[in-house]
Design an enzyme around this catalytic site. Structure first.
Site, mmCIF file in Angstrom:
data_model
loop_
_atom_site.group_PDB
_atom_site.id
_atom_site.type_symbol
_atom_site.label_atom_id
_atom_site.label_comp_id
_atom_site.label_asym_id
_atom_site.label_seq_id
_atom_site.Cartn_x
_atom_site.Cartn_y
_atom_site.Cartn_z
ATOM 1 N N CYS A 161 0.825 -1.210 0.000
ATOM 2 C CA CYS A 161 0.000 0.000 0.000
ATOM 3 C C CYS A 161 0.858 1.258 0.000
ATOM 4 O O CYS A 161 1.424 1.626 1.042
ATOM 5 C CB CYS A 161 -0.910 -0.031 1.230
ATOM 6 N N CYS B 235 -0.445 4.047 2.297
ATOM 7 C CA CYS B 235 -0.188 3.851 3.728
ATOM 8 C C CYS B 235 1.281 4.106 4.074
ATOM 9 O O CYS B 235 1.575 4.699 5.106
ATOM 10 C CB CYS B 235 -0.500 2.409 4.147
ATOM 11 N N ASP B 236 2.183 3.639 3.233
ATOM 12 C CA ASP B 236 3.588 3.563 3.642
ATOM 13 C C ASP B 236 4.532 4.478 2.864
ATOM 14 O O ASP B 236 5.702 4.591 3.225
ATOM 15 C CB ASP B 236 4.083 2.111 3.498
#
Ligand code: NAP
Length: 310
Positions: free
Chosen positions: A137, A140-141
């Site tokens: 992701c 997200c990261d």
């Protein structure tokens, strides 16, 4: 045992739309939402192709879109439980048994919208380094890779979209694909090829993720030449497709050979009273717009089915 009229399992665009339609049909639906509302869309940075939610100043983010969908469903009476379904028994017909970590339910009718999850490469080092350099992701990261070098695995729309997103943070984004042409659509391909921070490594597969506590590289092989080498990298972002979240449904509804629920054009499964919508039954389109359409269709058919039982 809690008695419910309608339970919707999952809270991505299909589940939230089914909840909206079921709520507006006065069916007082309960959504078993998982631990977080929104499914994969909540992890998507920008949604450019959901009609009606776009302006030249600002593209809506995935979390913004699903939060609006949830607010709308809740406004009309949908209720949300933040839990996961771990077991079902549909074998005796309605009422259907559903068990979560926290509770047991009986429901007169059910819509399954638990979506799909990212596939893993299944190579040595991958599981070990999840959260320490391996990610599924970008939204997200990506932030953790400011000024670093990352690789993206895959040649589809997700790989291009996420790869482009990662160029906001990373110094360099190297895309590794197992063939010599991308699967991604033309628009995303052009944007990816035009991006100065992106480069492409063709005909190449990952054999191993290596590191010293955090990822330091990947061992790869060129499948045309057989040449094996190590590519140094700080992050490995894997976008090689998805599998449906149907493990808890095994033996309960008919599925295809990949585990996707089989539905007919009325979003019915093979069990009367159990419907399915979104990516749990759709390996083809997998768009917010198609999931929303399938979710509304499933709720309309469920309402007709319940009415016919009375
Ligand atoms: P996908 O289209 O199935 O692409 C997966 C990619 O990963 C393919 O390039 C595939 O290679 C590669 N791959 C699969 N298994 C692999 C393995 N074991 N090792 C290495 N590479 C592997 O998946 P997706 O990109 O997640 O997209 C899924 C669906 O969502 C598509 O219908 C897509 O159009 C849609 N989507 C749309 C958007 C958008 O419209 N903005 C954004 C994201 C996703 P091959 O090409 O050789 O098969």
């Amino acid at each position: 045992m809690e008695k419910e009229r309608v339970i919707i399992v999952g809270s991505g665009p299909a589940g939230l739309t089914a909840a909206l339609y079921a709520a507006r049909a006065q069916l007082n639906p309960l959504v078993i939402a998982g631990l977080m509302v929104g499914g994969q869309v909540a992890l998507t940075h920008e949604i450019e192709n959901y009609p009606g939610f776009f302006s030249s100043e600002k593209t809506p983010t995935g979390p913004e879109l699903v939060s609006l969908m949830q607010e709308q469903a809740a406004h009309f009476g949908a209720r949300f439980e933040y839990d996961e379904v771990i077991e079902v028994d549909f074998s005796k017909g309605a009422p259907f048994y559903i068990k979560t970590y926290g509770k047991e339910y009986q429901a007169d009718a059910v819509i399954l919208t638990a979506g799909a999850s990212p596939k893993h490469m299944n190579v040595p080092g991958e599981e070990e380094y999840i959260g320490r350099g391996v990610s599924y992701c970008g939204t997200c990261d990506g932030f953790f890779f400011r000024g670093k070098d990352v690789v993206v695995i895959g040649g589809g729309d997700s790989a291009m979209e996420e790869g482009i997103f990662l160029t906001r943070f990373a110094n360099k984004v190297e895309v590794l694909h197992r063939r010599d042409e991308l699967r991604a659509g033309a628009a995303l391909q052009s944007r990816a090829f035009a991006n100065e921070k992106m480069s492409f490594v063709w005909n190449t597969v990952v054999d191993e993720v290596v590191g010293n506590g955090v990822v330091t590289g990947i061992n790869v092989t060129n499948i045309k030449t057989g040449e094996a080498r190590t590519i140094k990298t700080d992050g490995v972002f894997v976008f090689i497709g998805h599998y449906p979240n149907t493990k808890f449904l095994e033996g309960q509804v008919a599925m295809d050979e990949h585990g996707y629920i089989i539905t007919d054009e009325l979003m019915r499964t093979n069990v009367p009273g159990i419907f399915a919508a979104g990516e749990i039954q759709d390996p083809i389109y997998r768009q917010v717009a198609t999931s929303v359409g399938q979710g509304s269709a499933a709720a309309i058919q469920l309402e007709r089915w319940l009415s016919a039982q009375e």
